[in-house]
Design an enzyme around this catalytic site. Structure first.
Site, short mmCIF file in Angstrom:
data_model
loop_
_atom_site.label_atom_id
_atom_site.label_comp_id
_atom_site.label_asym_id
_atom_site.label_seq_id
_atom_site.Cartn_x
_atom_site.Cartn_y
_atom_site.Cartn_z
N GLY A 239 73.97 21.12 -5.47
CA GLY A 239 73.07 20.17 -6.11
C GLY A 239 72.14 20.90 -7.06
N THR B 100 62.09 8.65 -0.47
CA THR B 100 62.40 10.07 -0.34
C THR B 100 63.37 10.22 0.82
OG1 THR B 100 60.68 10.64 1.29
CG2 THR B 100 60.00 10.48 -1.02
N CYS B 101 63.68 11.46 1.17
CA CYS B 101 64.59 11.67 2.29
C CYS B 101 63.93 11.33 3.63
CB CYS B 101 65.10 13.11 2.31
SG CYS B 101 63.80 14.35 2.39
N SER C 170 53.57 13.82 5.88
CA SER C 170 54.87 14.46 5.65
C SER C 170 55.42 15.06 6.93
CB SER C 170 54.72 15.57 4.58
OG SER C 170 54.36 15.02 3.35
N HIS D 42 46.95 4.64 3.47
CA HIS D 42 48.28 5.18 3.78
C HIS D 42 48.83 5.98 2.61
CE1 HIS D 42 52.35 5.47 5.33
NE2 HIS D 42 52.79 4.99 4.18
N GLY E 108 69.20 19.01 -8.35
CA GLY E 108 68.04 18.14 -8.49
C GLY E 108 66.77 18.87 -8.11
N SER E 109 65.69 18.12 -7.90
CA SER E 109 64.39 18.73 -7.64
C SER E 109 64.38 19.52 -6.33
CB SER E 109 63.30 17.66 -7.60
OG SER E 109 63.59 16.68 -6.61
N MET E 110 64.95 18.95 -5.25
CA MET E 110 64.95 19.66 -3.97
C MET E 110 65.88 20.87 -4.02
SD MET E 110 63.70 19.60 -0.84
CE MET E 110 63.31 17.96 -0.24
N SER E 111 67.04 20.73 -4.62
CA SER E 111 67.97 21.86 -4.72
C SER E 111 67.38 22.96 -5.60
CB SER E 111 69.30 21.38 -5.30
OG SER E 111 69.91 20.43 -4.46
N GLU F 91 52.75 19.77 2.76
CA GLU F 91 53.70 20.11 1.69
C GLU F 91 53.34 19.33 0.43
OE1 GLU F 91 56.30 18.24 0.28
OE2 GLU F 91 56.09 16.37 1.40
#
Length: 575
Positions: free
Chosen positions: A193, A49-50, A109, A99, A195-198, A114
């Site tokens: 963008g 992920t980011c 996170s 973990h 995608g999912s986040m955008s 989140e």
């Protein structure tokens, strides 16, 4: 075989390292294939992920596994191993399970609680299933992680401990001085963008009251689809799609930009942003309705009559300044610069002479005009002195004309844009710093309890499953013994009829089953406890079981589990 995870995240590495180590889609596929090709690993999955890059594997040797997985992460991320090693963390067996479950619940996170991480874990499992790199262990692990994450969100208030990264980012843009809904109301936003986040960013902006959302994406169909969803959302937001080539033009019209693409280079440079701010936008009028690639032309409003005593050229200059800053013109400036009655001129922060009209504007820049207007309004009612939307200031007092939220890794927006007057930039690095001071909710402790319970249950189930092939092999051996003895009995007593033979066979089977029942049930219980892995070995030694038979049962069970997982994934995609 044992579970091992090697990775780095926002908790262990600076954003600059995470940015360089980020993996493209092709790099993730190659990494998984190379991990399986490595000797210690039998299964592999990569969670990227980011904010984190983690490589999960089922290995037979701990030290060799750590060395191999670390080397593979360095090779595919492009960061030298000696530079990457100080930021890597390693979890093994139960700690690795703990973990991943903590990650799934949002405890690890950047914004605690989140829920977007659940979708990313689901994508990780889907990729492993598609490439056949996830076997029985990783299928069980990631499916259970999804269940644990959903349980945490449904049984506790972990959602109150944080929010999506998008919402948190918007709060940082609002600088915490007012609710996001108040800050965003009426603003125009550009989302780069699809995608999912955008998509989440676009939906969040619509929900908090943005007047218009413009979506720019390299694939037009995806941008159009996102716009259709926004228009149908019932929020009343105006939405339209534009090609990436139109981003520079849109920058001159919007108040907020959210960018999250998969680009490997910058999407917005400092020059792009500076050029947009240097451009004086035309009056902004929202279309009554908007859809994919559709925007209504702006309609000019009729000019309003000016109050007596105000110079039209002074007002025109103020209007231009206000348009450039996305603000309302301050009438206080016009009154004092035109010599209209006003407060005592002593203490004015700007050395503007008490002259009339245009002469007072000579050499006065936009910032000074605003300061002068604020001073002039000191005698006005309190309501007229409240900060207006779009005038959020930097530390240097410059009004914020363009708010930028960069959620991409590596970054989409040049970090140097924060030096441009009138620009506020929030990126992953600044979000990490802000989240470090975020208060923890009481529900976090409840989620930690859930994670601990689920880790214990998962470990017990895996240990019990580990001995199951041995128990199956034992029962298979016992069935073979019964069959051989019944065949021998047939040779000695050939006169037995079918009913008698069936009765004798059933009796022998019942004796064998009763002899094996208690030991096999007990050995499963013992094996499920910590340190119970040795019971399978003891059982194989005591009954001289064929290791190849045990291994074949394990492979068959693993194939069945993987097949069921793939069927579940396919049915989920179809729905």
């Amino acid at each position: 075989m044992s579970l091992l995870v090697v990775g780095l995240s926002h908790r262990s590495a600076p954003v600059s390292v995470l940015e360089r180590a980020s993996l493209s889609a092709d790099a993730k596929v190659k990494l998984l294939h190379d991990t399986l090709a490595a000797e210690p690993a039998a299964e592999a999955a990569v969670l990227a992920t980011c904010n984190r890059i983690e490589l999960y594997a089922d290995v037979d040797k701990f030290h060799a596994g750590v060395a191999e997985l670390s080397t593979l992460l360095a090779q595919h991320s492009g960061v030298a191993l000696e530079e990457l090693t100080p930021y890597l963390y390693v979890h093994y067996e139960d700690r690795a399970v703990h973990h991943l479950f903590s990650v799934a619940c949002g405890l690890d996170s950047m914004v605690v609680g989140e829920g977007q991480i659940l979708g990313q874990i689901k994508d990780t499992l889907a990729l492993g299933q598609e490439l056949h790199t996830a076997g029985r262990l990783l299928n069980d692990l990631f499916q259970q992680a999804l269940r644990v994450g959903k349980r945490a969100h449904s049984e506790t208030g972990i959602d109150r401990a944080g929010q999506s990264l998008v919402t948190f980012g918007l709060e940082q843009l609002a600088a915490g001085r007012e609710p996001v809904e108040s800050w965003a109301a009426g603003k125009r936003a550009l989302v780069i963008g699809a995608g999912s986040m955008s998509s989440l960013a676009a939906a969040t902006l619509a929900r908090v009251g943005a007047a218009e959302v413009v979506v720019a994406n390299r694939t037009a169909a995806r941008a159009d689809r996102l716009v259709e969803i926004l228009v149908a959302s019932g929020t009343g937001v105006a939405a339209r799609a534009v090609p990436m080539a139109a981003v520079a033009d849109e920058l001159t019209r919007v108040d907020v930009v959210v960018s999250c693409t998969g680009a490997t280079g910058l999407v917005l440079t400092g020059d792009d942003v500076a050029a947009a701010l240097a451009h004086t936008p035309a009056p902004r009028t929202l279309p009554a309705q908007a859809g994919p690639r559709a925007a209504a032309p702006a309609q000019a409003e009729p000019a309003a009559a000016l109050p007596a005593g105000l110079d039209p050229e002074v007002v025109a200059r103020l209007a231009a300044v206000a348009a450039a800053g996305g603000r309302l013109a301050d009438a206080g400036v016009a009154r004092t610069l035109t010599g209209a009655p006003g407060p005592d001129r002593d203490g004015c922060p700007v050395d503007a002479p008490a002259a009339a009209g245009r002469a007072a504007l000579t050499g006065v820049d936009a910032t000074d005009l605003e300061l002068h207007g604020t001073w002039a309004d000191q005698g006005e009612a309190a309501a007229q002195r409240q900060p207006r939307k779009g005038t959020r200031s930097h530390a240097d007092g410059t009004p914020v004309r363009l708010a930028l939220l960069d959620l991409a890794m590596p970054r989409d927006i040049d970090a140097a844009v924060h030096r441009i007057p009138g620009v506020r930039l929030v990126d992953i690095e600044s979000l990490a710093e802000a989240s470090a001071d975020a208060p923890m909710a009481a529900d976090v402790d409840a989620v930690r309890g859930i994670v601990a319970d689920e880790v214990a249950a998962f470990g017990a189930a895996q240990r019990a499953a580990h001995i199951t092939p041995t128990v199956v092999a034992l029962r298979a051996m016992a069935a073979e013994v019964v069959a051989m003895e019944v065949a021998r009995l047939d040779g000695r007593l050939p006169d037995l009829d079918d009913r008698q033979r069936a009765e004798v066979t059933q009796t022998v089977r019942r004796v064998v089953d009763k002899l094996l029942h208690a030991p096999t049930v007990r050995v499963k219980q013992l094996a499920s406890e910590p340190g119970g892995a040795g019971y399978a070995d003891a059982l194989r030694e005591l009954f001289d079981l064929d290791p190849l038979t045990v291994a074949s049962v394990s492979r068959a069970d693993g194939a069945d589990a993987a097949g069921q997982a793939n069927q579940t994934h396919d049915s989920g995609r179809a729905s």
